[in-house]
Structures are given as C-alpha cells and as structure tokens.
Scaffold this active site. Sequence first.
Site, PDB file in Angstrom:
ATOM      1  N   GLY A 166       9.937   3.047  -1.258  1.00 28.74           N
ATOM      2  CA  GLY A 166       8.967   2.442  -2.167  1.00 28.74           C
ATOM      3  C   GLY A 166       7.554   2.937  -2.034  1.00 28.74           C
ATOM      4  O   GLY A 166       6.642   2.385  -2.651  1.00 28.74           O
ATOM      5  N   GLN A 167       7.336   3.985  -1.218  1.00 23.53           N
ATOM      6  CA  GLN A 167       5.964   4.499  -1.099  1.00 23.53           C
ATOM      7  C   GLN A 167       5.563   5.199  -2.394  1.00 23.53           C
ATOM      8  O   GLN A 167       6.262   6.110  -2.864  1.00 23.53           O
ATOM      9  CB  GLN A 167       5.842   5.488   0.070  1.00 23.53           C
ATOM     10  CG  GLN A 167       4.399   5.973   0.261  1.00 23.53           C
ATOM     11  CD  GLN A 167       4.218   6.866   1.487  1.00 23.53           C
ATOM     12  OE1 GLN A 167       5.185   7.251   2.148  1.00 23.53           O
ATOM     13  NE2 GLN A 167       2.969   7.192   1.780  1.00 23.53           N
ATOM     14  N   SER A 168       4.448   4.750  -2.973  1.00 17.95           N
ATOM     15  CA  SER A 168       3.977   5.345  -4.229  1.00 17.95           C
ATOM     16  C   SER A 168       2.629   6.034  -4.074  1.00 17.95           C
ATOM     17  O   SER A 168       2.248   6.830  -4.931  1.00 17.95           O
ATOM     18  CB  SER A 168       3.887   4.271  -5.324  1.00 17.95           C
ATOM     19  OG  SER A 168       2.976   3.258  -4.943  1.00 17.95           O
ATOM     20  N   HIS A 218      -0.667   3.498   4.530  1.00 15.51           N
ATOM     21  CA  HIS A 218      -1.261   2.171   4.350  1.00 15.51           C
ATOM     22  C   HIS A 218      -0.283   1.128   4.830  1.00 15.51           C
ATOM     23  O   HIS A 218       0.931   1.261   4.647  1.00 15.51           O
ATOM     24  CB  HIS A 218      -1.651   1.912   2.893  1.00 15.51           C
ATOM     25  CG  HIS A 218      -0.566   2.212   1.894  1.00 15.51           C
ATOM     26  ND1 HIS A 218      -0.244   3.505   1.517  1.00 15.51           N
ATOM     27  CD2 HIS A 218       0.269   1.399   1.214  1.00 15.51           C
ATOM     28  CE1 HIS A 218       0.747   3.464   0.636  1.00 15.51           C
ATOM     29  NE2 HIS A 218       1.082   2.201   0.438  1.00 15.51           N
ATOM     30  N   ASP A 266      -4.904  -5.338  -2.701  1.00 16.69           N
ATOM     31  CA  ASP A 266      -3.951  -4.593  -3.513  1.00 16.69           C
ATOM     32  C   ASP A 266      -4.171  -4.953  -4.980  1.00 16.69           C
ATOM     33  O   ASP A 266      -4.362  -6.116  -5.328  1.00 16.69           O
ATOM     34  CB  ASP A 266      -2.520  -4.927  -3.087  1.00 16.69           C
ATOM     35  CG  ASP A 266      -1.504  -3.957  -3.660  1.00 16.69           C
ATOM     36  OD1 ASP A 266      -0.883  -3.214  -2.877  1.00 16.69           O
ATOM     37  OD2 ASP A 266      -1.313  -3.948  -4.897  1.00 16.69           O
ATOM     38  N   HIS A 292       0.682  -2.791   4.316  1.00 16.52           N
ATOM     39  CA  HIS A 292       0.515  -3.960   3.462  1.00 16.52           C
ATOM     40  C   HIS A 292       0.434  -5.185   4.365  1.00 16.52           C
ATOM     41  O   HIS A 292       1.313  -5.388   5.223  1.00 16.52           O
ATOM     42  CB  HIS A 292       1.727  -4.153   2.548  1.00 16.52           C
ATOM     43  CG  HIS A 292       1.977  -3.053   1.563  1.00 16.52           C
ATOM     44  ND1 HIS A 292       1.654  -3.149   0.231  1.00 16.52           N
ATOM     45  CD2 HIS A 292       2.551  -1.825   1.716  1.00 16.52           C
ATOM     46  CE1 HIS A 292       2.015  -2.037  -0.397  1.00 16.52           C
ATOM     47  NE2 HIS A 292       2.564  -1.214   0.482  1.00 16.52           N
ATOM     48  N   ASN A 331       5.615   1.314   3.726  1.00 15.72           N
ATOM     49  CA  ASN A 331       6.724   1.985   3.056  1.00 15.72           C
ATOM     50  C   ASN A 331       6.576   3.478   3.333  1.00 15.72           C
ATOM     51  O   ASN A 331       5.515   4.056   3.065  1.00 15.72           O
ATOM     52  CB  ASN A 331       6.683   1.708   1.549  1.00 15.72           C
ATOM     53  CG  ASN A 331       6.845   0.229   1.233  1.00 15.72           C
ATOM     54  OD1 ASN A 331       7.606  -0.473   1.893  1.00 15.72           O
ATOM     55  ND2 ASN A 331       6.127  -0.260   0.232  1.00 15.72           N
TER      56      ASN A 331
HETATM   57  P1  DGP Z   1       3.233   1.635  -1.782  1.00  8.46           P
HETATM   58  O1  DGP Z   1       4.100   1.400  -2.996  1.00  8.46           O
HETATM   59  O2  DGP Z   1       3.821   1.094  -0.512  1.00  8.46           O
HETATM   60  O3  DGP Z   1       2.819   3.088  -1.676  1.00  8.46           O
HETATM   61  O4  DGP Z   1       1.918   0.798  -2.026  1.00  8.46           O
HETATM   62  C1  DGP Z   1       0.888   1.229  -2.840  1.00  8.46           C
HETATM   63  C2  DGP Z   1       0.112   0.019  -3.237  1.00  8.46           C
HETATM   64  O5  DGP Z   1      -1.114   0.450  -3.756  1.00  8.46           O
HETATM   65  C3  DGP Z   1       0.781  -0.815  -4.346  1.00  8.46           C
HETATM   66  O6  DGP Z   1       1.105  -2.098  -3.820  1.00  8.46           O
HETATM   67  C4  DGP Z   1      -0.255  -0.918  -5.424  1.00  8.46           C
HETATM   68  C5  DGP Z   1      -1.522  -0.434  -4.758  1.00  8.46           C
HETATM   69  N1  DGP Z   1      -2.408   0.303  -5.624  1.00  8.46           N
HETATM   70  C6  DGP Z   1      -2.086   1.332  -6.456  1.00  8.46           C
HETATM   71  N2  DGP Z   1      -3.176   1.789  -7.073  1.00  8.46           N
HETATM   72  C7  DGP Z   1      -4.221   1.048  -6.621  1.00  8.46           C
HETATM   73  C8  DGP Z   1      -5.627   1.043  -6.895  1.00  8.46           C
HETATM   74  O7  DGP Z   1      -6.150   1.845  -7.680  1.00  8.46           O
HETATM   75  N3  DGP Z   1      -6.379   0.121  -6.240  1.00  8.46           N
HETATM   76  C9  DGP Z   1      -5.836  -0.770  -5.365  1.00  8.46           C
HETATM   77  N4  DGP Z   1      -6.672  -1.648  -4.794  1.00  8.46           N
HETATM   78  N5  DGP Z   1      -4.522  -0.797  -5.071  1.00  8.46           N
HETATM   79  C10 DGP Z   1      -3.726   0.101  -5.697  1.00  8.46           C
END
Ligand code: DGP
Length: 113
Positions: A92-94, A99, A30, A101, A86
């Site tokens: 909190g899903q962005s 995915h 992450d 975690h 999420n």
């Molecule tokens: P969520 O908020 O549950 O959708 O988790 C998305 C995760 O993705 C967050 O913890 C940060 C990670 N993330 C966002 N952009 C990137 C990226 O460009 N590369 C990587 N490795 N992780 C990313």
Amino acid sequence: MSDCLFCRIVARQTPAQFVYEDDRAAAFKDVNPQAPTHVLIVPKKHISSLAEASDEDAELLGHLQRVACRIALEHSLTKGFRVVTNNGRGAGQSVDHLHYHLLGGRAMTWPPG
Ligand code: DGP
C-alpha cells in the site's frame, strides 16, 4: 529530492498541517485521514522506504518512532494508537519517501486490510 512530494512538504514548497518538526524529522496531518488522529512522521533525509534505510539510519528510525510516541501523548491517545509503515506497492505504499502513519482516536482491528 525536488520530485518527491514529502521532500517538498518538508521544504515548505507544498502546504501541509505540521504538528511537529526538528532537525531530523517532521510530522504533518495526513490529507486523507483514516482515523480521528492520522499523522505522518517522516525523516527530513530522503529515504524512499523502510527497506531502503541502511544501518547508518538506525538511530534516525528510532527517533521517528520516539516522535510518533510524543505526538500520541500530545494528542492524548491514552486508549491506544498504531504506528505503521507501508513498504512497497504490494503493502500500500503510494509515496516513495519513508513515512510512519500514526493512527489513533478510534478502535483498531487486527489484522489490518
Ligand atoms: P502510503 O499509502 O502508506 O504511502 O501513505 C501515503 C499517505 O500520504 C496517504 O495516507 C495519503 C497521504 N498523502 C498523499 N498526498 C498527500 C499530501 O499532499 N499531503 C498530505 N498531508 N498527505 C498526503
């Protein structure tokens, strides 16, 4: 999907630190770690969230969790680890590509915020 960040990472069009890959799944660190070990485990198939997975995806979902366990073992997370997804903005899903975690290497509290 070309406009999906995690599809682009899986296709190696966007860089990431991979820790695992097979024909169905990939895992990478992450970019904004919330624990000493923070790995994202994704299906190569684009599924936008857990709620969007179908019965056909049941084996794939199990596989992703087995991959999470394998990575936890490889990272010696013997004191415990957390696997969480999420689902939806309210949770909190962005990134709209399913995915999990994998978090470990520190004490976890419950409930999560
Ligand atoms: P969520 O908020 O549950 O959708 O988790 C998305 C995760 O993705 C967050 O913890 C940060 C990670 N993330 C966002 N952009 C990137 C990226 O460009 N590369 C990587 N490795 N992780 C990313």
